[in-house]
Write an enzyme that holds these catalytic residues in place. Structure first.
Site: not given
Ligand code: ATR
Length: 281
Positions: A66, A131, A152
């Site tokens: 992406k 993202g 978040n």
């Molecule tokens: P995408 O492009 O699918 O949005 P990403 O950019 O990797 O994927 O974002 C993942 C999101 O899920 C983020 O908000 C992440 O939180 P952090 O910014 O704190 O990393 C959140 N996320 C993923 N696993 C998590 C977990 N176990 N608990 C809380 N938030 C989580």
């Protein structure tokens, strides 16, 4: 003409996009195909060469390309430029232009199902700052909602979203604990993290004890279709909005950019759910 469309990324073997775009081509009475071009991160130059050789008219981009696809484009739509990510490319006269349809696709899916939700007095809570959240944050801001708070796990990442703000909505960065405590203040809760996705479908990002009656809870995760947070919201009498609806409307927007056809797609939401459940082919 015969439209040559496709998807690049990895893994994409189980993607629903071929199903979606085949339906769109049929509804629009157009000839065409939507092919999968799978390749890992290092294979992007080869994938690009195939797309050029086959003179595709347009394609979608998913993980892991992406951001890196941007290096191969001739032009960028302004919104995609701001977000720094592209999920749709349109080929015109041999030139490639990149777009991001995540945010607008999401808002379209929501507005079709809940037309009175995104008004100038709406209060929205966004869960996540990745993202997907970035595009959705911008698109909700463009709808001129009154308030758009971001919760978040990493507060720093949520703070980074504030630089994308447009319009006058008030927006604060809060913790999940604060979000739980003040949940009754929101008309719409949008879950954009990967929490609750298969194979970890037994987890839920926040507790909904303080959910307001009549609120809408939306989850962009669509595997499973009924995520834990949606089940919880439903059992509390809230209205729910599923992730597969976003997928469909994102596709609608991409198809519009490729073919100029603005299709009515709401009748496909239930069909797509059946497809996801394996009830139809
Ligand atoms: P995408 O492009 O699918 O949005 P990403 O950019 O990797 O994927 O974002 C993942 C999101 O899920 C983020 O908000 C992440 O939180 P952090 O910014 O704190 O990393 C959140 N996320 C993923 N696993 C998590 C977990 N176990 N608990 C809380 N938030 C989580």
């Amino acid at each position: 003409m015969t439209y040559k469309l496709g998807l690049i990324g990895n893994p994409i073997g189980h993607s629903l996009s071929p199903w979606i775009h085949q339906h769109f081509l049929e509804s629009a009475d157009l000839d065409g195909e939507y092919k999968l071009y799978e390749g890992d991160f290092e294979a992007l130059p080869q994938v690009i060469q195939r797309l050029k050789d086959e003179q595709v008219d347009g394609f979608n981009i998913t993980v892991p390309y992406k951001q890196v696809i941007i290096d191969f484009l001739d032009e960028m739509d302004e919104e995609a430029e701001i977000l720094g990510a592209v999920n749709t490319v349109v080929q015109k006269n041999g030139k490639w232009k990149g777009y991001s349809t995540d945010g607008e696709g999401y808002v379209r899916s929501l507005a079709d199902i809940f037309p009175n939700l995104l008004t100038s007095d709406a209060s929205v809570l966004l869960l996540g700052a990745g993202g997907a959240a970035r595009g959705i944050y911008r698109a909700l801001m463009q709808k001129q909602v009154a308030r758009l708070d971001i919760a978040n796990r990493s507060l720093e990442k949520a703070e980074a979203l504030l630089s994308l703000r447009i319009g006058n909505a008030s927006t604060s960065v809060i913790s999940f604990e604060e979000a739980e405590a003040q949940l009754a203040e929101y008309d719409l809760i949008v879950q954009t993290t990967s929490v609750g996705m298969k194979p970890h479908q037994d987890v839920q990002i926040i507790r909904l004890d303080n959910l307001r009656t009549g609120a809408v809870v939306s989850d962009i995760v669509y595997q499973p279709i009924m995520t834990k947070i949606l089940q919880d919201a439903k059992s509390r009498g809230a209205q729910i909005h599923h992730g597969h609806a976003m997928l469909l409307y994102q596709g609608q927007l991409a198809f519009e950019k490729w073919t100029g056809k603005n299709l009515e797609v709401s009748h496909l939401v239930d069909q797509l759910e059946k497809k996801l459940r394996g009830e139809i082919n």
